[in-house]
Design an enzyme around this catalytic site. Structure first.
Site, PDB file in Angstrom:
ATOM      1  N   SER A 155       0.860  -1.172   0.000  1.00 16.97           N
ATOM      2  CA  SER A 155       0.000   0.000   0.000  1.00 16.97           C
ATOM      3  C   SER A 155       0.895   1.221   0.000  1.00 16.97           C
ATOM      4  CB  SER A 155      -0.878   0.000   1.257  1.00 16.97           C
ATOM      5  OG  SER A 155      -1.358   1.279   1.582  1.00 16.97           O
ATOM      6  N   TYR A 168      -2.587  -0.816  10.409  1.00 19.97           N
ATOM      7  CA  TYR A 168      -2.540  -1.033   8.959  1.00 19.97           C
ATOM      8  C   TYR A 168      -1.215  -0.547   8.375  1.00 19.97           C
ATOM      9  CZ  TYR A 168      -3.646  -0.637   3.999  1.00 19.97           C
ATOM     10  OH  TYR A 168      -3.614  -0.749   2.632  1.00 19.97           O
ATOM     11  N   LYS A 172       1.817  -2.841   6.650  1.00 19.75           N
ATOM     12  CA  LYS A 172       2.262  -2.713   5.266  1.00 19.75           C
ATOM     13  C   LYS A 172       3.748  -2.370   5.184  1.00 19.75           C
ATOM     14  CE  LYS A 172      -1.535  -3.901   3.308  1.00 19.75           C
ATOM     15  NZ  LYS A 172      -1.627  -5.196   2.593  1.00 19.75           N
TER      16      LYS A 172
END
Length: 280
Positions: A155, A168, A172
């Site tokens: 991402s 998150y 990533k």
């Protein structure tokens, strides 16, 4: 002799290759499965969304097409993932391409004091532990053959902070670290390990924090407008197909000397800063 059209020159870029895709029943994963299948790969895709998985399978030929199949698999359960990879090898004879696509965004939180540790662990289990296990079981098949391509989905949150929940963004970043570390080990075996990191894509994952009945077309329209407003590259909307094409490139022989890379599909979003408004 007339020059063949470009479309025929790039067709079937994965002909005869065997691919395994996690989280393949919807969103970016579905796009990858469809594109790989169109390019001649034999594809096993797994997910926990069985209804969507079997629906996608049927749309691609179902039992009539021996080169595509779906299997239920919780990627956080090691035995599930190992069995699914074993099933792929049993059915197709080998494994050439592993795509670690399954992931979640986690519950939004703007205050670290309110983060539920169980939520943090859930995100890392799916986004990091499952990716590592995918690499592990792919390597077990690929090392004896001295070839293979492992691709994980990252991402824009893999290279900058402030664009998602801590769990998150941290997960990533970890995927990129794993990509580089595993590329360092597996290079001696001729195995390439890469990552693809997209900007905002309008999929259910992007609005996963909302109840399903609230994921209306108006919500997706609002998401697209927000992404467009904050994008660096204007006049182009990033789609699932754009991300799938980047994964296809890294899976194909066109990328045969690329390893340890984090391919950013972000229109320059993470490489520019318009806060001083020099150009805008």
């Amino acid at each position: 002799m007339a020059t063949p059209p470009i479309s025929s020159l790039v067709s079937q870029r994965l002909l005869g290759k065997v691919a395994f895709v996690t989280g393949g029943a919807s969103g970016i994963g579905e796009g990858i499965v469809r594109l790989f299948h169109r390019h001649g790969a034999k594809v096993c895709f797994v997910d926990v969304q069985d209804e969507l998985g079997y629906r996608l399978l049927e749309s691609l030929g179902g039992d009539k097409d021996p080169n595509i199949f779906y299997s239920h698999c919780d990627v956080t359960v090691e035995d599930d993932l190992r069995r699914a990879v074993d099933l792929t090898v049993t059915r197709f004879g080998t494994l050439d391409i592993m795509v670690n696509n399954a992931g979640i965004s986690g519950t939004p939180s703007s205050d670290i004091r309110n983060v539920d540790i169980s939520e943090f662990e859930k995100v890392f289990d799916i986004n990091v532990k499952a990716v590592f296990m995918g690499m592990k079981y792919a390597a077990s098949v690929m090392i004896p053959r001295k070839q293979g391509s492992i691709i994980s989905l990252g991402s824009v949150g893999s290279v900058i902070g402030g664009i998602g929940p801590h769990h998150y963004v941290g997960s990533k970043h970890a995927v990129v670290g794993l990509t580089r570390s595993v590329a360092a080990e597996l290079g001696q075996h001729g195995i390439r390990v890469n990552c693809v990191s997209p900007y905002a894509v309008p999929t259910n994952l992007a609005v996963a924090h909302l109840p399903e009945d609230e994921r209306t077309e108006d919500v997706f329209t609002g998401f697209r407008e927000f992404a467009k407003k904050n994008a660096n590259l204007q006049g182009v909307e990033l789609t699932v197909e754009d991300v799938a094409n980047a994964v296809l490139f890294l899976a194909s022989e066109d990328a045969r000397y690329i390893s340890g890379d984090n391919l950013l599909v972000d229109g320059g979003f993470t490489r520019v800063n318009h806060s001083l408004r020099v150009f805008r």
